[in-house]
Design a protein around this motif. Structure first.
Motif, PDB file in Angstrom:
ATOM      1  N   LYS A  92      40.323  39.395  38.718  1.00 48.79           N
ATOM      2  CA  LYS A  92      39.363  39.277  37.634  1.00 48.79           C
ATOM      3  C   LYS A  92      39.952  39.919  36.376  1.00 48.79           C
ATOM      4  CE  LYS A  92      35.746  37.506  39.869  1.00 48.79           C
ATOM      5  NZ  LYS A  92      35.053  36.263  39.494  1.00 48.79           N
ATOM      6  N   ILE A  93      39.610  39.374  35.225  1.00 54.29           N
ATOM      7  CA  ILE A  93      40.156  39.872  33.965  1.00 54.29           C
ATOM      8  C   ILE A  93      39.026  40.190  32.989  1.00 54.29           C
ATOM      9  CG2 ILE A  93      41.482  39.246  31.911  1.00 54.29           C
ATOM     10  CD1 ILE A  93      43.313  37.623  33.685  1.00 54.29           C
ATOM     11  N   PRO A 116      37.337  30.240  33.307  1.00 51.76           N
ATOM     12  CA  PRO A 116      36.055  30.822  32.894  1.00 51.76           C
ATOM     13  C   PRO A 116      35.374  31.676  33.958  1.00 51.76           C
ATOM     14  CG  PRO A 116      35.839  28.450  33.299  1.00 51.76           C
ATOM     15  CD  PRO A 116      37.304  28.764  33.314  1.00 51.76           C
ATOM     16  N   GLU A 117      35.651  31.386  35.236  1.00 55.13           N
ATOM     17  CA  GLU A 117      35.014  32.143  36.309  1.00 55.13           C
ATOM     18  C   GLU A 117      35.704  33.475  36.573  1.00 55.13           C
ATOM     19  OE1 GLU A 117      34.910  29.646  39.722  1.00 55.13           O
ATOM     20  OE2 GLU A 117      33.631  28.127  38.791  1.00 55.13           O
ATOM     21  N   HIS A 135      39.488  53.057  40.943  1.00 54.07           N
ATOM     22  CA  HIS A 135      40.550  52.970  41.943  1.00 54.07           C
ATOM     23  C   HIS A 135      40.985  51.514  42.192  1.00 54.07           C
ATOM     24  CE1 HIS A 135      36.734  52.456  44.063  1.00 54.07           C
ATOM     25  NE2 HIS A 135      37.399  51.732  44.939  1.00 54.07           N
ATOM     26  N   GLU A 136      40.303  50.563  41.548  1.00 54.45           N
ATOM     27  CA  GLU A 136      40.672  49.156  41.730  1.00 54.45           C
ATOM     28  C   GLU A 136      40.761  48.408  40.400  1.00 54.45           C
ATOM     29  OE1 GLU A 136      36.233  47.447  42.873  1.00 54.45           O
ATOM     30  OE2 GLU A 136      37.504  48.252  44.469  1.00 54.45           O
ATOM     31  N   VAL A 137      40.875  49.160  39.302  1.00 49.66           N
ATOM     32  CA  VAL A 137      40.972  48.576  37.960  1.00 49.66           C
ATOM     33  C   VAL A 137      42.145  49.221  37.226  1.00 49.66           C
ATOM     34  CG1 VAL A 137      39.784  48.167  35.772  1.00 49.66           C
ATOM     35  CG2 VAL A 137      38.474  48.251  37.896  1.00 49.66           C
ATOM     36  N   THR A 195      43.476  47.977  46.826  1.00 47.62           N
ATOM     37  CA  THR A 195      43.705  46.655  46.263  1.00 47.62           C
ATOM     38  C   THR A 195      43.237  46.611  44.818  1.00 47.62           C
ATOM     39  OG1 THR A 195      43.338  45.663  48.446  1.00 47.62           O
ATOM     40  CG2 THR A 195      43.293  44.194  46.547  1.00 47.62           C
ATOM     41  N   LEU A 196      44.138  46.194  43.944  1.00 51.44           N
ATOM     42  CA  LEU A 196      43.749  45.982  42.550  1.00 51.44           C
ATOM     43  C   LEU A 196      42.870  44.743  42.477  1.00 51.44           C
ATOM     44  CD1 LEU A 196      44.133  46.805  39.548  1.00 51.44           C
ATOM     45  CD2 LEU A 196      46.039  45.196  39.483  1.00 51.44           C
ATOM     46  N   LYS A 197      41.701  44.877  41.879  1.00 54.63           N
ATOM     47  CA  LYS A 197      40.769  43.761  41.806  1.00 54.63           C
ATOM     48  C   LYS A 197      40.508  43.277  40.379  1.00 54.63           C
ATOM     49  CE  LYS A 197      38.324  44.959  46.064  1.00 54.63           C
ATOM     50  NZ  LYS A 197      37.019  45.309  46.683  1.00 54.63           N
TER      51      LYS A 197
END
Length: 258
Positions: A92-93, A116-117, A135-137, A195-197
């Motif tokens: 996700k961005i 877009p999603e 911890h995931e951003v 895990t980077l999300k």
């Protein structure tokens, strides 16, 4: 004069191996010069037709635009949305846009149009809450504390362990050896699966980035820098090194590692 066949074959294998290495090196060099050469490009026919027809209105705000509306993040009337490719991203961005950034010059919109999603754009001072998810951003921005993409997992793991350690330090001494609580078990499971999300980008001219970057809501995020990439953007900002990328370039290069 007899020819030693095993030696001859070995020499040929070594020569072939060197030839392959040279080819791979040349390919890598070319790829560095032209990072777009291996992209699978969708047909541009829909854009060519739209360009011939000229500007069209946005179906949301009614504004006159070419190709897409940079305010509503949608294609204009003469660009059928079903003919625009949709991209599925691994992360996700979030894009934090400076309020003084000219909408029509922002490359962040391109990411929102194609995915877009997966992409959200916020105009500063609006910033999502990251404190419970730090911890995931990670935040992509150059600086003395920034790490490389390869170091992200290690530093996120370290962040989790520090958070867990900090909570344990607050416990009363008689209970240090007590049985783990459900909360501690949850933290341990996070440590095992770091895990980077989500990845955060700042969309602004480089002279305006400091206001957003120094915001306290972003200070707890791991900072990442794309140190080996150079901009190909035609509107490169004067006086800045060529490693200072446009927003869409930073997104593309970061995800190419992932």
């Amino acid at each position: 004069m007899s020819l030693n066949t095993p030696v001859f074959l070995k020499e040929r294998e070594e020569d072939n191996s060197k030839f392959v290495e040279i080819q791979q090196s040349q390919t890598t060099s070319i790829a560095a010069e032209d990072p777009l050469q291996n992209l699978c490009l969708a047909s541009q026919e829909v854009l060519q037709k739209a360009q011939q027809n000229g500007r069209s209105k946005c179906l949301k705000c009614g504004g006159s635009r070419m190709f897409y509306c940079y305010t509503c993040y949608v294609p204009v009337e003469n660009v059928p949305i079903e003919q625009i490719p949709r991209v599925k991203l691994p992360l996700k961005i979030d894009i934090i846009k400076h309020p003084n950034e000219t909408d029509g010059k922002s490359t962040a919109v391109h990411a929102k149009l194609l995915a877009p999603e997966f992409v959200n754009i916020y105009t500063y001072p609006c910033i999502p809450e990251y404190e419970e998810k730090d911890h995931e951003v990670a935040l992509v921005f150059p600086g003395p504390k920034s790490v490389s993409v390869k170091e992200i997992s290690f530093h996120l793991q370290e962040k989790i362990q520090n958070n867990v350690g900090g909570k344990n330090d607050d416990l009363d001494k008689p209970f240090i050896k007590r049985k783990k609580t459900e909360e501690q078990d949850l933290n341990d499971s996070k440590c095992k699966d770091t895990t980077l999300k989500k990845i955060v980008f700042i969309d602004s001219t480089w002279n305006q980035t400091n206001k957003i970057f120094t915001d306290e809501r972003l200070q707890g995020l791991l900072q990442v820098e794309l140190k080996t990439r150079k901009t190909c953007f035609w509107r490169h900002q004067k006086g800045k090194p060529d490693t200072f990328l446009s927003t869409i370039e930073a997104i593309y290069y970061f995800l190419s590692y992932w």
